[in-house]
Enzyme design. Structure first.
Site, short mmCIF file in Angstrom:
data_model
loop_
_atom_site.label_atom_id
_atom_site.label_comp_id
_atom_site.label_asym_id
_atom_site.label_seq_id
_atom_site.Cartn_x
_atom_site.Cartn_y
_atom_site.Cartn_z
N ASP A 56 0.91 -0.81 -0.05
CA ASP A 56 -0.01 0.52 -0.20
C ASP A 56 0.96 1.33 -0.21
O ASP A 56 2.35 1.49 0.25
CB ASP A 56 -1.23 -0.10 1.18
CG ASP A 56 -2.30 -0.43 0.95
OD1 ASP A 56 -2.68 -0.86 0.04
OD2 ASP A 56 -3.57 -0.45 1.73
N LYS A 78 -3.43 3.50 -2.55
CA LYS A 78 -4.70 4.13 -3.16
C LYS A 78 -5.01 5.49 -2.31
O LYS A 78 -4.37 5.43 -1.17
CB LYS A 78 -6.15 3.61 -2.69
CG LYS A 78 -5.97 2.51 -3.79
CD LYS A 78 -7.78 1.62 -2.52
CE LYS A 78 -8.20 0.07 -3.97
NZ LYS A 78 -9.01 1.10 -5.23
N MET A 193 -7.46 9.87 7.84
CA MET A 193 -8.37 10.82 6.87
C MET A 193 -9.59 11.81 6.65
O MET A 193 -10.37 11.53 6.25
CB MET A 193 -8.90 9.53 6.29
CG MET A 193 -7.99 8.51 5.94
SD MET A 193 -8.67 7.26 4.89
CE MET A 193 -9.57 6.13 5.98
#
Length: 286
Positions: A56, A78, A193
């Protein structure tokens, strides 16, 4: 510098009895929040045996140095707003390579099951009848706070902590969250996030009755050499974050545990000889 001997005898002792990574298996492994020293032995054991590592965006490349020389390494990260592999394509890649007899390691930042897609990927393996193992990792909401000198819990402050994500699958603010209930019932909030919607999030918390002068913090690039921490009050944190130029990846923390940083910022003490306060709560009230 570590004094641990790097000889083969020590390595054999260290990994003796840990699981063998068998051909045709997929291991979903948590790589921790960034500092490679926070890897588990199970994670290192997996990296050392893997034939293919699919990793990742938030995985430190230094972690890959534990892999064997002929390993195949593929990036599948991502990042919000940037071109990235589709989840279905990642799932198919894991399945196809396992069916070819490869030892496939899906290396994920933090913990596979904490605001990641580990559950989705594991269910894809189940549907394809691929054997798998889950290796937990230290999630940023725990490790990142520790490196910032902010305890997730403290007996004098809170008996609960709530972990949230700052956006849903579409990148928008989560619509399924009950912000009134969170604001009133969550003693400490740790949000992943959240920077994209930080202003809207703080407005919702304040509107729901959260104390405007409650401690709040942004922790960027937690546990890495680029770590940066901004501490403020809840009603000012969004504006100050925007002015600071700080950028994701970041954690957003709300609660009086943030005030404990003045006494527990061990990293600031180690790297900049920061003076710590033995009773930060009293100092913050004065």
């Amino acid at each position: 510098m570590s004094t641990i001997p790097a000889d083969d005898t020590y390595s054999k002792t260290l990994f003796d009895g840990l699981p063998e990574f068998l051909p045709g298996w997929v291991w979903l492994v948590g790589g921790g929040p960034g500092d490679r020293g926070l890897l588990t032995l199970h994670a290192v054991n997996a990296i050392r045996q893997a034939d293919l590592i699919v990793y990742d965006a938030l995985v430190d490349a230094a972690i890959l140095s534990f892999a064997k020389a002929d390993v195949v390494v593929e990036f599948a990260g991502k990042r919000g707003g940037r071109p990235s592999p589709k989840q279905q394509d990642i799932n198919l890649r894991l399945i196809e390579q396992a069916q070819k007899g490869k030892r496939v390691l899906r290396l994920k930042g933090g913990d596979p099951f904490i605001f990641g897609r580990g559950g989705e990927e594991a269910l894809g393996l189940v549907a394809a009848d691929i054997p798998f193992r889950i290796v937990p990792g230290i999630t940023a909401g725990i490790g990142g706070l520790c490196y910032a000198g902010i305890p997730a819990t403290h007996r004098d402050i809170n008996q609960s902590v709530t972990f949230l994500t700052g956006h849903d699958q579409t990148g928008s603010m989560p619509t399924a969250l009950n912000w009134d209930a969170i604001a009133k019932g969550s003693q400490v909030i740790v949000m992943y996030m959240a920077m994209k919607h930080l202003k809207s999030i703080t407005e919702k918390l304040l509107k729901a009755g959260r104390n405007p002068k409650e401690g709040a913090a942004i922790i960027c690039n937690a546990t890495t050499p680029k770590q940066a921490v901004l501490v403020s009050d809840l009603d000012r944190i969004a504006e100050e974050t925007e002015k600071s130029g700080l950028a994701p990846p970041a954690l957003f923390v709300v609660g009086d545990v943030v005030r404990m940083r003045e006494g527990l910022d061990w990293l600031g003490y180690v790297t900049h000889n920061k003076k710590l306060i033995s009773d930060p709560l009293s100092s913050s009230r004065s």
